[in-house]
Each structure stands twice: as C-alpha cells, then as structure tokens.
Motif scaffolding. Structure first.
Motif, PDB file in Angstrom:
ATOM      1  N   ASN A 170       3.011   7.305  -3.361  1.00  0.00           N
ATOM      2  CA  ASN A 170       2.423   6.349  -2.432  1.00  0.00           C
ATOM      3  C   ASN A 170       3.382   5.259  -1.984  1.00  0.00           C
ATOM      4  O   ASN A 170       3.250   4.754  -0.876  1.00  0.00           O
ATOM      5  CB  ASN A 170       1.162   5.730  -3.040  1.00  0.00           C
ATOM      6  N   TYR A 171       4.327   4.883  -2.827  1.00  0.00           N
ATOM      7  CA  TYR A 171       5.212   3.771  -2.476  1.00  0.00           C
ATOM      8  C   TYR A 171       6.595   4.190  -1.991  1.00  0.00           C
ATOM      9  O   TYR A 171       7.349   3.364  -1.501  1.00  0.00           O
ATOM     10  CB  TYR A 171       5.339   2.805  -3.655  1.00  0.00           C
ATOM     11  N   ALA A 172       6.960   5.447  -2.085  1.00  0.00           N
ATOM     12  CA  ALA A 172       8.266   5.894  -1.606  1.00  0.00           C
ATOM     13  C   ALA A 172       8.232   6.276  -0.133  1.00  0.00           C
ATOM     14  O   ALA A 172       9.270   6.490   0.467  1.00  0.00           O
ATOM     15  CB  ALA A 172       8.756   7.076  -2.436  1.00  0.00           C
ATOM     16  N   ARG A 173       7.062   6.359   0.426  1.00  0.00           N
ATOM     17  CA  ARG A 173       6.927   6.699   1.845  1.00  0.00           C
ATOM     18  C   ARG A 173       6.942   5.431   2.696  1.00  0.00           C
ATOM     19  O   ARG A 173       6.743   4.321   2.201  1.00  0.00           O
ATOM     20  CB  ARG A 173       5.621   7.459   2.076  1.00  0.00           C
ATOM     21  N   PHE A 174       7.147   5.620   3.978  1.00  0.00           N
ATOM     22  CA  PHE A 174       7.217   4.504   4.914  1.00  0.00           C
ATOM     23  C   PHE A 174       5.970   3.635   4.850  1.00  0.00           C
ATOM     24  O   PHE A 174       6.059   2.404   4.807  1.00  0.00           O
ATOM     25  CB  PHE A 174       7.449   5.030   6.338  1.00  0.00           C
ATOM     26  N   SER A 175       4.795   4.259   4.811  1.00  0.00           N
ATOM     27  CA  SER A 175       3.548   3.491   4.789  1.00  0.00           C
ATOM     28  C   SER A 175       3.422   2.642   3.518  1.00  0.00           C
ATOM     29  O   SER A 175       2.897   1.530   3.563  1.00  0.00           O
ATOM     30  CB  SER A 175       2.341   4.417   4.925  1.00  0.00           C
ATOM     31  N   GLY A 176       3.913   3.167   2.405  1.00  0.00           N
ATOM     32  CA  GLY A 176       3.877   2.402   1.164  1.00  0.00           C
ATOM     33  C   GLY A 176       4.799   1.194   1.204  1.00  0.00           C
ATOM     34  O   GLY A 176       4.448   0.102   0.742  1.00  0.00           O
ATOM     35  N   ILE A 177       5.978   1.391   1.781  1.00  0.00           N
ATOM     36  CA  ILE A 177       6.939   0.284   1.910  1.00  0.00           C
ATOM     37  C   ILE A 177       6.380  -0.789   2.839  1.00  0.00           C
ATOM     38  O   ILE A 177       6.445  -1.981   2.528  1.00  0.00           O
ATOM     39  CB  ILE A 177       8.299   0.815   2.404  1.00  0.00           C
ATOM     40  N   ILE A 178       5.796  -0.368   3.941  1.00  0.00           N
ATOM     41  CA  ILE A 178       5.189  -1.322   4.884  1.00  0.00           C
ATOM     42  C   ILE A 178       4.058  -2.099   4.199  1.00  0.00           C
ATOM     43  O   ILE A 178       3.927  -3.308   4.374  1.00  0.00           O
ATOM     44  CB  ILE A 178       4.678  -0.608   6.154  1.00  0.00           C
ATOM     45  N   GLY A 179       3.252  -1.410   3.407  1.00  0.00           N
ATOM     46  CA  GLY A 179       2.168  -2.080   2.693  1.00  0.00           C
ATOM     47  C   GLY A 179       2.683  -3.166   1.759  1.00  0.00           C
ATOM     48  O   GLY A 179       2.133  -4.274   1.719  1.00  0.00           O
ATOM     49  N   VAL A 180       3.747  -2.874   1.022  1.00  0.00           N
ATOM     50  CA  VAL A 180       4.324  -3.867   0.116  1.00  0.00           C
ATOM     51  C   VAL A 180       4.897  -5.040   0.915  1.00  0.00           C
ATOM     52  O   VAL A 180       4.709  -6.204   0.539  1.00  0.00           O
ATOM     53  CB  VAL A 180       5.402  -3.235  -0.793  1.00  0.00           C
ATOM     54  N   VAL A 181       5.550  -4.757   2.030  1.00  0.00           N
ATOM     55  CA  VAL A 181       6.100  -5.821   2.875  1.00  0.00           C
ATOM     56  C   VAL A 181       4.978  -6.715   3.393  1.00  0.00           C
ATOM     57  O   VAL A 181       5.095  -7.949   3.380  1.00  0.00           O
ATOM     58  CB  VAL A 181       6.933  -5.226   4.042  1.00  0.00           C
ATOM     59  N   ILE A 182       3.875  -6.116   3.806  1.00  0.00           N
ATOM     60  CA  ILE A 182       2.725  -6.899   4.289  1.00  0.00           C
ATOM     61  C   ILE A 182       2.186  -7.790   3.171  1.00  0.00           C
ATOM     62  O   ILE A 182       1.908  -8.980   3.384  1.00  0.00           O
ATOM     63  CB  ILE A 182       1.624  -5.969   4.844  1.00  0.00           C
ATOM     64  N   SER A 183       2.044  -7.223   1.966  1.00  0.00           N
ATOM     65  CA  SER A 183       1.545  -8.024   0.842  1.00  0.00           C
ATOM     66  C   SER A 183       2.490  -9.171   0.499  1.00  0.00           C
ATOM     67  O   SER A 183       2.043 -10.287   0.242  1.00  0.00           O
ATOM     68  CB  SER A 183       1.329  -7.141  -0.388  1.00  0.00           C
ATOM     69  N   LEU A 184       3.774  -8.891   0.479  1.00  0.00           N
ATOM     70  CA  LEU A 184       4.750  -9.944   0.164  1.00  0.00           C
ATOM     71  C   LEU A 184       4.786 -11.018   1.258  1.00  0.00           C
ATOM     72  O   LEU A 184       4.894 -12.212   0.962  1.00  0.00           O
ATOM     73  CB  LEU A 184       6.135  -9.342  -0.061  1.00  0.00           C
ATOM     74  N   ALA A 185       4.674 -10.593   2.511  1.00  0.00           N
ATOM     75  CA  ALA A 185       4.644 -11.556   3.619  1.00  0.00           C
ATOM     76  C   ALA A 185       3.397 -12.435   3.530  1.00  0.00           C
ATOM     77  O   ALA A 185       3.465 -13.654   3.764  1.00  0.00           O
ATOM     78  CB  ALA A 185       4.693 -10.821   4.953  1.00  0.00           C
ATOM     79  N   ALA A 186       2.265 -11.844   3.183  1.00  0.00           N
ATOM     80  CA  ALA A 186       1.027 -12.619   3.034  1.00  0.00           C
ATOM     81  C   ALA A 186       1.162 -13.623   1.896  1.00  0.00           C
ATOM     82  O   ALA A 186       0.743 -14.781   2.027  1.00  0.00           O
ATOM     83  CB  ALA A 186      -0.155 -11.692   2.785  1.00  0.00           C
ATOM     84  N   ALA A 187       1.766 -13.193   0.776  1.00  0.00           N
ATOM     85  CA  ALA A 187       1.967 -14.117  -0.356  1.00  0.00           C
ATOM     86  C   ALA A 187       2.905 -15.246   0.032  1.00  0.00           C
ATOM     87  O   ALA A 187       2.652 -16.417  -0.302  1.00  0.00           O
ATOM     88  CB  ALA A 187       2.516 -13.352  -1.557  1.00  0.00           C
ATOM     89  N   ALA A 188       3.974 -14.934   0.745  1.00  0.00           N
ATOM     90  CA  ALA A 188       4.926 -15.969   1.175  1.00  0.00           C
ATOM     91  C   ALA A 188       4.261 -16.932   2.153  1.00  0.00           C
ATOM     92  O   ALA A 188       4.430 -18.158   2.033  1.00  0.00           O
ATOM     93  CB  ALA A 188       6.151 -15.315   1.809  1.00  0.00           C
TER      94      ALA A 188
END
Length: 158
Positions: free
Chosen positions: A22-40
């Motif tokens: 789930n996290y090695a694919r493009f959609s997984g990476i984008i999801g983590v970036v969205i979560s980190l951006a929201a936290a920031a």
C-alpha cells in the motif's frame, strides 16, 4: 533445480506485505505526503484555523500515518483467521514455474504468468496480478532463500 517449501503465512509477514504493497505505490506516497502536509499546516498555522478546520486537518494527518496502517493490520488478522490460511501452502519452484498445493487443491503457474517479483531482505513477493501476491518469508525457507531468489531471478529474466 527445484526448491520446495511449506509456508504458513504469519501475521508479521502479512502485515509487512500489506504495508509495503500500500505504501510503495504512488497513491500510498501521495497519501503520506497529504497526511504530513496536514500535520504541518495544523502545527504551523494552529491559531488561524477554526475548530472544524483543526479537526479535519487532524483527521487528515492521522489518515495515512495511523488509521490506514491499523486498518491494514486488522484486514490481515481477518484474512489469517480464514481456514485456508491455517494450513501451510506447499510451493514447488522449478524450471517450468510455480506449483502451489494445499490439501487436495493444486495450482500451476508458468514463469510467464508471474507479473512481478519483489525481493525484500526478509521476503519475496510473487505478484500474479496487480493486487495479489504469494508471500515467501525468508524465515520459512529452511536456509534456501538465496537459492530460491537466484532461481527466480534466472527464470524471470528470460
């Protein structure tokens, strides 16, 4: 050359696969970036957000960093509780392909049927489709993990 293995899928191996898949694919990476951006955004501009906006950003921050991993692990637990995962799978990897059997059922695949093989330090994931794979944990290979990966690399290179 032939490698025969009996694999009983365990929670750790399945959880690692589910998280990797789930996290090695493009959609997984984008999801983590969205979560980190929201936290920031939540941390840096706290005083500018209204309470509903803070709540939304907090949920978004947790969505791909905490909530989804917990859901994946829960899905893995449910899968492992199914009857077919309580009995080991017998794999035969040889020159022709892969044979998988369990009880009275048997499936045979040629090397051409294999879509992709992912080599990890602790397992090999043999994808037969874009969403499903056979998980071969290194700790269940009876010391034949290197031999197995060599065979796979040789056969998939052709």
């Amino acid at each position: 050359m032939s490698v025969e293995l009996d694999i009983k899928l365990e929670a750790n191996s399945l959880n690692r696969f589910l998280l990797y898949h789930n996290y090695a694919r493009f959609s997984g990476i984008i999801g983590v970036v969205i979560s980190l951006a929201a936290a920031a955004a939540l941390a840096v501009r706290w005083e500018f957000w209204t309470q509903p906006q803070r709540t939304l950003l907090f949920v978004l921050a947790l969505l791909f960093t905490a909530i989804q991993p917990v859901m994946l692990i829960s899905k893995g637990k449910r899968q492992l509780s199914m009857e077919e995962f309580k009995i080991p799978f017998h794999y035969v990897f040889d020159e022709k392909g892969i044979t998988i059997s369990q009880k009275d059922q048997k499936q045979e695949f040629t090397w051409g049927d294999v879509r992709r093989i992912v080599y990890r330090k602790d397992a090999v994931y043999v994808y037969m489709s874009t969403v499903s794979a056979f998980i071969i944990p290194e700790n269940q290979c009876d010391g034949r993990f290197e031999e197995l990966t060599s065979l796979m690399k040789e056969k998939k290179a052709k």
